[in-house]
Design an enzyme around this catalytic site. Structure first.
Site, PDB file in Angstrom:
ATOM      1  N   ASP A  18       0.874  -1.174  -0.047  1.00 58.55           N
ATOM      2  CA  ASP A  18      -0.017   0.178   0.081  1.00 58.55           C
ATOM      3  C   ASP A  18       0.932   1.088   0.045  1.00 58.55           C
ATOM      4  O   ASP A  18       2.030   0.971   0.029  1.00 58.55           O
ATOM      5  CB  ASP A  18      -0.920  -0.133   1.483  1.00 58.55           C
ATOM      6  CG  ASP A  18      -1.978   1.024   1.326  1.00 58.55           C
ATOM      7  OD1 ASP A  18      -2.271   1.380   0.334  1.00 58.55           O
ATOM      8  OD2 ASP A  18      -2.060   1.718   2.433  1.00 58.55           O
ATOM      9  N   SER A  19       0.416   2.294  -0.267  1.00 56.45           N
ATOM     10  CA  SER A  19       1.060   3.556  -0.132  1.00 56.45           C
ATOM     11  C   SER A  19       1.464   3.956   1.216  1.00 56.45           C
ATOM     12  O   SER A  19       2.213   4.880   1.417  1.00 56.45           O
ATOM     13  CB  SER A  19       0.430   4.712  -0.812  1.00 56.45           C
ATOM     14  OG  SER A  19      -0.770   5.107  -0.016  1.00 56.45           O
ATOM     15  N   TYR A  69      -0.676   8.396  -2.461  1.00 58.72           N
ATOM     16  CA  TYR A  69      -0.715   8.165  -3.847  1.00 58.72           C
ATOM     17  C   TYR A  69      -1.894   8.705  -4.286  1.00 58.72           C
ATOM     18  O   TYR A  69      -1.667   9.305  -5.650  1.00 58.72           O
ATOM     19  CB  TYR A  69      -0.932   6.593  -4.138  1.00 58.72           C
ATOM     20  CG  TYR A  69       0.464   5.760  -4.041  1.00 58.72           C
ATOM     21  CD1 TYR A  69       1.569   6.258  -3.555  1.00 58.72           C
ATOM     22  CD2 TYR A  69       0.454   4.452  -4.316  1.00 58.72           C
ATOM     23  CE1 TYR A  69       2.848   5.445  -3.537  1.00 58.72           C
ATOM     24  CE2 TYR A  69       1.723   3.568  -4.396  1.00 58.72           C
ATOM     25  CZ  TYR A  69       2.594   4.420  -3.952  1.00 58.72           C
ATOM     26  OH  TYR A  69       3.796   3.334  -3.893  1.00 58.72           O
ATOM     27  N   GLY A  70      -2.914   9.281  -3.832  1.00 57.37           N
ATOM     28  CA  GLY A  70      -4.015   9.619  -4.312  1.00 57.37           C
ATOM     29  C   GLY A  70      -4.005  11.043  -4.888  1.00 57.37           C
ATOM     30  O   GLY A  70      -4.790  11.606  -5.740  1.00 57.37           O
ATOM     31  N   CYS A  82      -4.204  -1.216  -2.010  1.00 59.81           N
ATOM     32  CA  CYS A  82      -4.306   0.120  -2.175  1.00 59.81           C
ATOM     33  C   CYS A  82      -5.306   0.388  -3.247  1.00 59.81           C
ATOM     34  O   CYS A  82      -5.131   0.107  -4.482  1.00 59.81           O
ATOM     35  CB  CYS A  82      -3.024   0.904  -2.595  1.00 59.81           C
ATOM     36  SG  CYS A  82      -3.068   2.691  -3.057  1.00 59.81           S
ATOM     37  N   ASN A  83      -6.231   1.288  -3.196  1.00 57.15           N
ATOM     38  CA  ASN A  83      -7.431   1.526  -4.127  1.00 57.15           C
ATOM     39  C   ASN A  83      -6.760   2.240  -5.306  1.00 57.15           C
ATOM     40  O   ASN A  83      -6.849   2.049  -6.573  1.00 57.15           O
ATOM     41  CB  ASN A  83      -8.702   2.075  -3.564  1.00 57.15           C
ATOM     42  CG  ASN A  83      -9.462   1.124  -2.721  1.00 57.15           C
ATOM     43  OD1 ASN A  83     -10.368   0.694  -2.969  1.00 57.15           O
ATOM     44  ND2 ASN A  83      -8.897   1.281  -1.402  1.00 57.15           N
ATOM     45  N   THR A  84      -5.806   3.235  -4.924  1.00 57.23           N
ATOM     46  CA  THR A  84      -5.446   4.170  -6.019  1.00 57.23           C
ATOM     47  C   THR A  84      -4.375   3.179  -6.759  1.00 57.23           C
ATOM     48  O   THR A  84      -4.447   3.532  -8.137  1.00 57.23           O
ATOM     49  CB  THR A  84      -4.645   5.381  -5.378  1.00 57.23           C
ATOM     50  OG1 THR A  84      -5.781   6.172  -4.902  1.00 57.23           O
ATOM     51  CG2 THR A  84      -4.091   6.354  -6.441  1.00 57.23           C
ATOM     52  N   CYS A 120     -10.508   3.935   0.173  1.00 57.93           N
ATOM     53  CA  CYS A 120      -9.099   3.866   0.695  1.00 57.93           C
ATOM     54  C   CYS A 120      -8.716   3.111   1.619  1.00 57.93           C
ATOM     55  O   CYS A 120      -9.524   3.178   2.654  1.00 57.93           O
ATOM     56  CB  CYS A 120      -8.702   5.300   0.882  1.00 57.93           C
ATOM     57  SG  CYS A 120      -7.043   5.798   1.226  1.00 57.93           S
ATOM     58  N   THR A 121      -7.698   2.444   1.489  1.00 58.25           N
ATOM     59  CA  THR A 121      -7.434   1.506   2.597  1.00 58.25           C
ATOM     60  C   THR A 121      -7.314   1.894   4.210  1.00 58.25           C
ATOM     61  O   THR A 121      -7.324   1.345   5.127  1.00 58.25           O
ATOM     62  CB  THR A 121      -6.393   0.432   2.124  1.00 58.25           C
ATOM     63  OG1 THR A 121      -5.130   1.143   1.767  1.00 58.25           O
ATOM     64  CG2 THR A 121      -6.693  -0.356   1.258  1.00 58.25           C
ATOM     65  N   HIS A 122      -6.794   3.162   3.969  1.00 57.20           N
ATOM     66  CA  HIS A 122      -6.713   3.791   5.304  1.00 57.20           C
ATOM     67  C   HIS A 122      -8.254   4.211   5.947  1.00 57.20           C
ATOM     68  O   HIS A 122      -8.051   4.166   7.184  1.00 57.20           O
ATOM     69  CB  HIS A 122      -6.080   5.362   4.935  1.00 57.20           C
ATOM     70  CG  HIS A 122      -4.803   5.125   4.740  1.00 57.20           C
ATOM     71  ND1 HIS A 122      -4.397   4.893   3.352  1.00 57.20           N
ATOM     72  CD2 HIS A 122      -3.578   5.957   5.150  1.00 57.20           C
ATOM     73  CE1 HIS A 122      -3.246   4.960   3.341  1.00 57.20           C
ATOM     74  NE2 HIS A 122      -2.571   5.402   4.472  1.00 57.20           N
TER      75      HIS A 122
END
Length: 420
Positions: free
Chosen positions: A55-56, A104-105, A154-156, A283-285
């Site tokens: 992930d970012s 990253y977004g 990570c979605n982005t 978003c995974t956050h």
């Protein structure tokens, strides 16, 4: 405009191909952004490799928590149904958070998706290779294990890099499974069986890609279901605030309320006929702040403008569990899953994250030691002999205090593994 877009896409493709060739040209895996492809020559040995997750930042730990705790299959028969044993009990994971380059977004907002796509491939190359940096020291080490599967947590990164990575793996001819979280999120919407509108909270980059509305629409359509109103809100701040980034000084609750309000307004502007009911945590956050986000929507319902627009009971879709189920099926189908009694070559899970490589000439830092924002978002792809960040073992001490508290309280399986 169409010609410019075509040229930009061509440039991105060229840079992706450039990194693919760079890895091929350094087949021993000693150079930066390279790996030793002979690691998968023995099919039986490949089964005993760990699984990579990236992930970012630390948001992808929500996906890792699902992987560590999932129990929806019988481990002996592989059929659906819990058996009291975690589905990945025999497996070991290597987690990588590219914290130095997050979020990253925001790269798409400054027209740096070309660099973002290169970062995503570099993340994967790190997981494929053995090269990492010690927490203290100026020379890389080569003892990290390669992986047999990669989960883009990570979605982005899934939106912008999934197809690039699958093409790269095919070009490198390595038998590594690649899974992203967006398709899983769309399936989560389908399985929620809610009838109201759908709201997507994500990063700017994920929303700009339109990947969630497109994937949700196709997923519901293939299932023969009508598609309700879908609204998006891309945030440049919420992921950073959850991480505890000093650049975002307000509370997570404050940022959550701002983004919830913007999403509700976007939904209202779409002239819906049903209240907003399903919220995709794109978003995974964001699952780390689910309570704050839900509280924000509850607060909005107390305002006259939103009382009838937002459902009293909301359904939150977290793609992590669906991603874990898909990984189980893919490993079983490829005969890469470890069976009861078998062991991974690692005896425990491993964690890494990126930090600025302060000794590299030319990088620019902010006052807190992170990469300067203007520097971070002005970089261009193609410089494979230059490392302005380095990937080091992650420890609780390296995680921002606020983020560490969230992980400790809400991701207990991850915290236990991280604190070993």
């Amino acid at each position: 405009m169409k010609i410019l877009t075509a040229l930009l896409l061509l440039a991105v493709a060229v840079h992706s191909a450039d990194l693919i060739e760079h890895a091929r040209a350094h087949a021993d895996g000693k150079a930066a952004f390279s790996f030793d492809a002979s690691a998968w020559d023995d099919a039986e040995a490949t089964r005993h490799l760990p699984i990579g997750v990236f992930d970012s930042g630390i948001g992808g730990l929500t996906v890792l928590e699902a992987l560590l705790t999932l129990d929806t299959f019988n481990n002996e028969t592989l059929q659906p149904g819990a058996d009291g044993v975690p589905d990945f009990a025999q497996e070991r994971f290597i987690y990588f958070g590219d914290q130095a380059n997050m979020p990253y977004g925001n790269y798409s907002a400054v027209n740096r998706t070309d660099y973002l796509r290169e970062l995503i491939l570099k993340d994967a190359v790190f997981l494929l290779g053995r090269r990492f940096w010690p927490a203290q020291g100026t020379e890389p080490l080569y003892q990290k294990a390669p992986v047999k599967a990669i989960v883009i947590a990570c979605n982005t990164a899934t939106a912008y890099g999934l197809e690039d990575l699958r093409k790269a793996v095919a070009a490198w001819k390595v038998p590594v499974i690649v899974i992203g979280v967006v398709e899983a999120g769309a399936r989560g919407v389908l399985e929620s069986k809610t009838t109201g509108g759908i709201g997507i909270l994500a990063t700017i980059g994920t929303c700009s890609s339109q990947v969630y509305p497109r994937t949700i629409t196709s997923t519901l359509g293939r299932a023969g279901q009508s598609v309700p109103v879908i609204a998006q809100q891309g945030s440049p701040t919420l992921a950073g605030a959850i991480e505890g980034d000093a650049a975002f000084p307000d509370s997570v609750s404050a940022y959550a309320l701002k983004e919830a309000r913007s999403l509700a307004e976007a939904y209202r502007d779409s002239k819906p006929t049903a209240p907003l009911q399903t919220i995709v945590l794109g978003c995974t956050h964001y699952p780390l702040a689910k309570e704050e986000i839900d509280t924000a929507f509850a607060a909005l319902r107390k305002e006259d403008a939103f009382r009838d627009l937002i459902a009293e009971q909301r359904t939150f879709v977290n793609p992590a569990e669906a991603t874990a189920r898909e990984l189980f099926r893919e490993l079983a189908q490829a005969k890469l899953r470890l069976k009861s009694g078998e062991v991974c070559l690692l005896d425990h899970h491993q964690f890494y994250l990126s930090v600025p490589r302060v000794e590299e000439v030319g990088i620019q830092l902010s006052g807190d030691g992170s990469l300067d924002k203007d520097y971070k978002y002005s970089r261009s792809p193609g410089h494979h002999d230059f490392e302005d960040t380095k990937n080091v073992p992650m420890s609780p001490a390296l995680i921002p205090k606020n983020s560490a508290k969230l992980v400790r309280e809400r991701l207990p399986a991850v915290w236990r593994s991280l604190s070993r």
